[in-house]
Design a protein around this motif. Structure first.
Motif, PDB file in Angstrom:
ATOM      1  N   VAL A   1      53.453  27.101  43.273  1.00 29.83           N
ATOM      2  CA  VAL A   1      52.460  26.374  44.063  1.00 29.83           C
ATOM      3  C   VAL A   1      53.154  25.755  45.274  1.00 29.83           C
ATOM      4  O   VAL A   1      54.100  24.977  45.127  1.00 29.83           O
ATOM      5  CB  VAL A   1      51.776  25.273  43.229  1.00 29.83           C
ATOM      6  CG1 VAL A   1      50.741  24.528  44.080  1.00 29.83           C
ATOM      7  CG2 VAL A   1      51.103  25.885  41.997  1.00 29.83           C
TER       8      VAL A   1
ATOM      9  N   GLU B   1      42.639  31.301  34.627  1.00 26.35           N
ATOM     10  CA  GLU B   1      42.000  30.063  35.120  1.00 26.35           C
ATOM     11  C   GLU B   1      40.680  29.844  34.418  1.00 26.35           C
ATOM     12  O   GLU B   1      39.882  30.775  34.239  1.00 26.35           O
ATOM     13  CB  GLU B   1      41.779  30.152  36.629  1.00 26.35           C
ATOM     14  CG  GLU B   1      41.358  28.856  37.252  1.00 26.35           C
ATOM     15  CD  GLU B   1      41.526  28.852  38.754  1.00 26.35           C
ATOM     16  OE1 GLU B   1      41.246  27.826  39.377  1.00 26.35           O
ATOM     17  OE2 GLU B   1      41.954  29.896  39.302  1.00 26.35           O
TER      18      GLU B   1
ATOM     19  N   ILE C   1      48.888  29.306  46.083  1.00 25.11           N
ATOM     20  CA  ILE C   1      49.280  29.547  44.685  1.00 25.11           C
ATOM     21  C   ILE C   1      49.595  31.024  44.505  1.00 25.11           C
ATOM     22  O   ILE C   1      48.699  31.875  44.606  1.00 25.11           O
ATOM     23  CB  ILE C   1      48.179  29.123  43.698  1.00 25.11           C
ATOM     24  CG1 ILE C   1      47.863  27.628  43.850  1.00 25.11           C
ATOM     25  CG2 ILE C   1      48.599  29.419  42.268  1.00 25.11           C
ATOM     26  CD1 ILE C   1      46.679  27.336  44.716  1.00 25.11           C
TER      27      ILE C   1
ATOM     28  N   THR D   1      50.126  33.416  41.986  1.00 24.84           N
ATOM     29  CA  THR D   1      49.687  33.265  40.610  1.00 24.84           C
ATOM     30  C   THR D   1      50.588  33.976  39.614  1.00 24.84           C
ATOM     31  O   THR D   1      51.158  35.040  39.887  1.00 24.84           O
ATOM     32  CB  THR D   1      48.254  33.796  40.431  1.00 24.84           C
ATOM     33  OG1 THR D   1      48.227  35.186  40.774  1.00 24.84           O
ATOM     34  CG2 THR D   1      47.295  33.043  41.327  1.00 24.84           C
ATOM     35  N   ASP D   2      50.678  33.370  38.442  1.00 17.86           N
ATOM     36  CA  ASP D   2      51.357  33.955  37.300  1.00 17.86           C
ATOM     37  C   ASP D   2      50.376  34.906  36.615  1.00 17.86           C
ATOM     38  O   ASP D   2      49.263  34.494  36.263  1.00 17.86           O
ATOM     39  CB  ASP D   2      51.796  32.857  36.330  1.00 17.86           C
ATOM     40  CG  ASP D   2      52.648  33.379  35.190  1.00 17.86           C
ATOM     41  OD1 ASP D   2      52.531  34.578  34.869  1.00 17.86           O
ATOM     42  OD2 ASP D   2      53.430  32.604  34.612  1.00 17.86           O
TER      43      ASP D   2
ATOM     44  N   LYS E   1      46.201  32.816  45.718  1.00 11.31           N
ATOM     45  CA  LYS E   1      45.013  31.995  45.959  1.00 11.31           C
ATOM     46  C   LYS E   1      45.375  30.890  46.943  1.00 11.31           C
ATOM     47  O   LYS E   1      46.349  30.171  46.747  1.00 11.31           O
ATOM     48  CB  LYS E   1      44.517  31.382  44.644  1.00 11.31           C
ATOM     49  CG  LYS E   1      43.252  30.534  44.795  1.00 11.31           C
ATOM     50  CD  LYS E   1      42.830  29.953  43.449  1.00 11.31           C
ATOM     51  CE  LYS E   1      41.570  29.120  43.567  1.00 11.31           C
ATOM     52  NZ  LYS E   1      41.179  28.513  42.266  1.00 11.31           N
TER      53      LYS E   1
ATOM     54  N   THR F   1      54.348  25.777  38.208  1.00 10.11           N
ATOM     55  CA  THR F   1      53.426  25.282  37.200  1.00 10.11           C
ATOM     56  C   THR F   1      52.930  26.455  36.360  1.00 10.11           C
ATOM     57  O   THR F   1      53.335  27.608  36.585  1.00 10.11           O
ATOM     58  CB  THR F   1      52.224  24.569  37.845  1.00 10.11           C
ATOM     59  OG1 THR F   1      51.384  25.542  38.496  1.00 10.11           O
ATOM     60  CG2 THR F   1      52.687  23.534  38.865  1.00 10.11           C
ATOM     61  N   GLU F   2      52.040  26.167  35.419  1.00  8.62           N
ATOM     62  CA  GLU F   2      51.477  27.241  34.602  1.00  8.62           C
ATOM     63  C   GLU F   2      50.660  28.220  35.447  1.00  8.62           C
ATOM     64  O   GLU F   2      50.460  29.376  35.074  1.00  8.62           O
ATOM     65  CB  GLU F   2      50.597  26.658  33.499  1.00  8.62           C
ATOM     66  CG  GLU F   2      49.416  25.863  34.009  1.00  8.62           C
ATOM     67  CD  GLU F   2      48.543  25.348  32.894  1.00  8.62           C
ATOM     68  OE1 GLU F   2      47.501  24.748  33.190  1.00  8.62           O
ATOM     69  OE2 GLU F   2      48.898  25.560  31.721  1.00  8.62           O
ATOM     70  N   ARG F   3      50.198  27.759  36.611  1.00  9.05           N
ATOM     71  CA  ARG F   3      49.421  28.632  37.498  1.00  9.05           C
ATOM     72  C   ARG F   3      50.306  29.636  38.224  1.00  9.05           C
ATOM     73  O   ARG F   3      49.835  30.684  38.645  1.00  9.05           O
ATOM     74  CB  ARG F   3      48.656  27.789  38.525  1.00  9.05           C
ATOM     75  CG  ARG F   3      47.715  26.768  37.913  1.00  9.05           C
ATOM     76  CD  ARG F   3      47.204  25.797  38.964  1.00  9.05           C
ATOM     77  NE  ARG F   3      46.284  26.443  39.893  1.00  9.05           N
ATOM     78  CZ  ARG F   3      45.818  25.865  40.988  1.00  9.05           C
ATOM     79  NH1 ARG F   3      46.202  24.642  41.305  1.00  9.05           N
ATOM     80  NH2 ARG F   3      44.979  26.506  41.775  1.00  9.05           N
TER      81      ARG F   3
ATOM     82  N   PHE G   1      48.535  33.683  33.532  1.00  7.02           N
ATOM     83  CA  PHE G   1      47.660  32.516  33.589  1.00  7.02           C
ATOM     84  C   PHE G   1      46.211  32.947  33.753  1.00  7.02           C
ATOM     85  O   PHE G   1      45.891  33.803  34.585  1.00  7.02           O
ATOM     86  CB  PHE G   1      48.043  31.601  34.749  1.00  7.02           C
ATOM     87  CG  PHE G   1      47.122  30.421  34.933  1.00  7.02           C
ATOM     88  CD1 PHE G   1      47.155  29.346  34.057  1.00  7.02           C
ATOM     89  CD2 PHE G   1      46.215  30.382  35.981  1.00  7.02           C
ATOM     90  CE1 PHE G   1      46.318  28.275  34.217  1.00  7.02           C
ATOM     91  CE2 PHE G   1      45.363  29.309  36.160  1.00  7.02           C
ATOM     92  CZ  PHE G   1      45.422  28.254  35.275  1.00  7.02           C
TER      93      PHE G   1
END
Length: 244
Positions: free
Chosen positions: A123, A243, A235, A237-238, A162, A118-120, A241
């Motif tokens: 995941v 948050e 997650i 993370t990218d 995360k 995902t964009e996050r 990204f």
């Protein structure tokens, strides 16, 4: 007898030349006001120059304190480097996702663990039965192989991780977990504790969050949906990204 002439009275007020002079000064003032109103001051450049005198920047490292107006100059080179780094990060995440999905397929874990991009970032959604006993926060030995795989992959990339704990809406009230908040937070922390210890990962890369039952992915109306909501999400993370 001769009459004395009265001296001619001087006109009252300012001399005539002063009126002309005042008009001239007023016109000059208006002219400069018009020039100032039509001019444009680059306040950014002005402040940059002012700061440079205060900070005494070394020209060897800061060849110009004023940003480049030419987009084809140095700033574009920095932008290219940033885009290249972002592309490399994206490739690393896609490779990690591919490795995890292959592992899940080989070990027939797709029913309890889902890996998506995902964009996050990457995941991983792990259902409760894949990690914990009901109402507990101790990682089950059956979950060790998968978490070991995740930990091994995390040693190859520097991304932040995360870990989110989630529960269904059924209340819990035990000595260790007075509510779902404590249970979800403890489960997220247990996963991080296992990953950092087994693979000697830097703990500062991780963050644990417990959401309780506040973020369900399905209505809490059937046993199947309740099971979906009892989960832990990892997650990876990218870096691009942010948050909200």
């Amino acid at each position: 007898m001769k009459r004395r002439r009265r001296p001619a009275s001087e006109p009252k007020g300012a001399p005539k030349w002063m009126v002309t002079f005042s008009d001239l000064i007023t016109l000059i003032l208006v002219f400069f006001i018009l020039l100032f109103s039509m001019s444009q001051i680059d306040i950014v450049k002005f402040r940059t120059i002012a700061d440079s005198f205060q900070q005494r920047q070394i020209l060897e490292f800061y060849p110009s304190v004023i940003p480049f107006d030419d987009p084809s100059a140095e700033p574009e080179m920095e932008s290219d480097d940033s885009q290249q780094q972002g592309s490399e990060d994206d490739q690393d995440l896609n490779a990690l996702l591919s490795n995890i999905q292959s592992y899940l397929k080989e070990n027939k874990l797709n029913d309890v663990i889902v890996a998506t991009r995902t964009e996050r970032g990457v995941v991983l959604v792990l259902q409760e039965q894949a990690l914990f006993d009901s109402g507990e926060a101790t990682v089950l030995p059956a979950a060790y192989p998968f978490l070991n795989k995740v930990g091994d992959l995390l040693t190859r990339i520097p991304n932040f991780v995360k870990v989110e704990g989630h529960t269904d809406n059924r209340p819990i009230d035990t000595y260790r977990f007075p509510s779902n908040w404590e249970l979800s937070s403890a489960r997220a922390s247990s996963v991080i504790r296992y990953l950092t210890k087994t693979e000697n990962l830097d703990p500062t890369r991780f963050i644990a969050v417990g959401y309780g039952d506040t973020r369900p992915i399905a209505p809490n109306d059937t046993s199947e949906n309740l099971q979906k909501n009892r989960r832990v999400e990892i997650i990876i993370t990218d870096p691009e990204f942010e948050e909200q």
